[in-house]
Write a protein that holds these residues in place. Structure first.
Motif, short mmCIF file in Angstrom:
data_model
loop_
_atom_site.label_atom_id
_atom_site.label_comp_id
_atom_site.label_asym_id
_atom_site.label_seq_id
_atom_site.Cartn_x
_atom_site.Cartn_y
_atom_site.Cartn_z
N LYS A 29 -33.45 9.00 -14.84
CA LYS A 29 -32.91 9.57 -16.08
C LYS A 29 -33.52 10.94 -16.34
O LYS A 29 -32.83 11.87 -16.75
N ASN A 30 -34.84 11.04 -16.13
CA ASN A 30 -35.54 12.31 -16.31
C ASN A 30 -35.52 13.08 -15.00
O ASN A 30 -35.54 12.49 -13.92
N SER A 31 -35.51 14.39 -15.09
CA SER A 31 -35.46 15.21 -13.89
C SER A 31 -36.81 15.19 -13.15
O SER A 31 -37.85 14.94 -13.73
N GLY A 52 -45.24 18.90 -9.89
CA GLY A 52 -46.38 18.43 -10.68
C GLY A 52 -46.22 17.02 -11.21
O GLY A 52 -47.21 16.39 -11.60
N ASN A 53 -44.99 16.50 -11.24
CA ASN A 53 -44.79 15.12 -11.71
C ASN A 53 -45.43 14.15 -10.73
O ASN A 53 -45.44 14.38 -9.52
N GLY A 89 -48.10 9.53 -5.85
CA GLY A 89 -47.71 10.76 -5.19
C GLY A 89 -47.35 11.83 -6.20
O GLY A 89 -46.70 11.55 -7.21
N GLU A 90 -47.80 13.04 -5.94
CA GLU A 90 -47.49 14.17 -6.81
C GLU A 90 -46.51 15.09 -6.09
O GLU A 90 -46.66 15.36 -4.90
N ILE A 91 -45.52 15.57 -6.82
CA ILE A 91 -44.53 16.48 -6.24
C ILE A 91 -45.20 17.85 -6.12
O ILE A 91 -45.52 18.49 -7.12
N GLN A 92 -45.44 18.29 -4.87
CA GLN A 92 -46.10 19.56 -4.61
C GLN A 92 -45.12 20.73 -4.59
O GLN A 92 -45.47 21.82 -5.01
N ASN A 93 -43.94 20.49 -4.05
CA ASN A 93 -42.98 21.57 -3.92
C ASN A 93 -41.56 20.99 -3.84
O ASN A 93 -41.37 19.90 -3.32
N ILE A 94 -40.61 21.73 -4.36
CA ILE A 94 -39.19 21.41 -4.21
C ILE A 94 -38.63 22.54 -3.35
O ILE A 94 -38.47 23.67 -3.83
N ILE A 128 -35.78 22.25 -10.50
CA ILE A 128 -35.73 20.95 -11.16
C ILE A 128 -34.61 20.15 -10.53
O ILE A 128 -33.49 20.63 -10.40
N VAL A 129 -34.92 18.92 -10.11
CA VAL A 129 -33.93 18.05 -9.49
C VAL A 129 -33.37 17.13 -10.57
O VAL A 129 -34.08 16.32 -11.14
#
Length: 169
Positions: free
Chosen positions: A57-59, A63-64, A77-82, A100-101
């Motif tokens: 629901k949330n993008s 950093g998330n 796990g932390e999102i390092q890069n998109i 933002i995905v």
């Protein structure tokens, strides 16, 4: 190999069968750890690339942090890069400086896990090359692992303290 039905001796097991494996040395194997042949061992790393499908629901943003489930193991796990976001309606790249995905998008990302994870590239092993992303126990995405230019950190691991001993009172 020990079967929980101890009336017969078994010499092999298949996926889905509940068995125990007795090793020469007594070791403690934690949930999510993997056994493999020495000549075909998975990569041990705390960072990897992934191609994901996002249904949260949330993008998803840099950093998330999420719970990552690979096989039976769980890691934070932390999102390092998109690296790339793909529009699923026409398969074109979405050019956005926000990175933002949004829901129902496909993306190529880099995840950094808290701790070493035994993984394979999806094209080599589809079972240990895929994962699920959870946010508060809700599945928000899934993906396949891409290990291109990702080093195996197996030999980089060093024991931090050699001077810790058991003390009996």
């Amino acid at each position: 190999i020990e079967d929980f039905d101890q009336t017969k001796k078994i010499t092999s097991a298949i996926a889905g069968q509940s068995v125990g494996i007795c090793l020469k040395d007594q070791i403690f194997v934690e949930r999510g750890q993997m056994i493999s042949h020495v000549d075909n061992a998975p990569v041990l790393t705390n960072i990897f690339r992934a191609k994901i499908f996002w249904i949260g629901k949330n993008s998803l943003e840099i950093g998330n942090r999420y719970k990552i489930k690979i096989n039976t193991g769980e890691w934070i796990g932390e999102i390092q890069n998109i690296e790339r976001i793909i529009d699923t309606s026409n398969l074109a790249n979405i050019n956005s400086s926000d990175k933002i995905v949004e829901r129902n998008c496909v993306a190529e990302i880099v995840i950094k896990a808290k701790g070493l994870v035994a993984i394979d590239e999806f094209i080599d092993n589809e079972f240990s090359g895929r994962f699920v992303i959870l946010d508060d126990y809700v599945i928000v995405g899934g993906g396949i692992i891409d290990l291109q230019n990702i080093p195996d950190q197996r030999n980089d691991y060093q024991v931090k303290s050699k001077n810790i001993f058991e003390v009996n009172n």
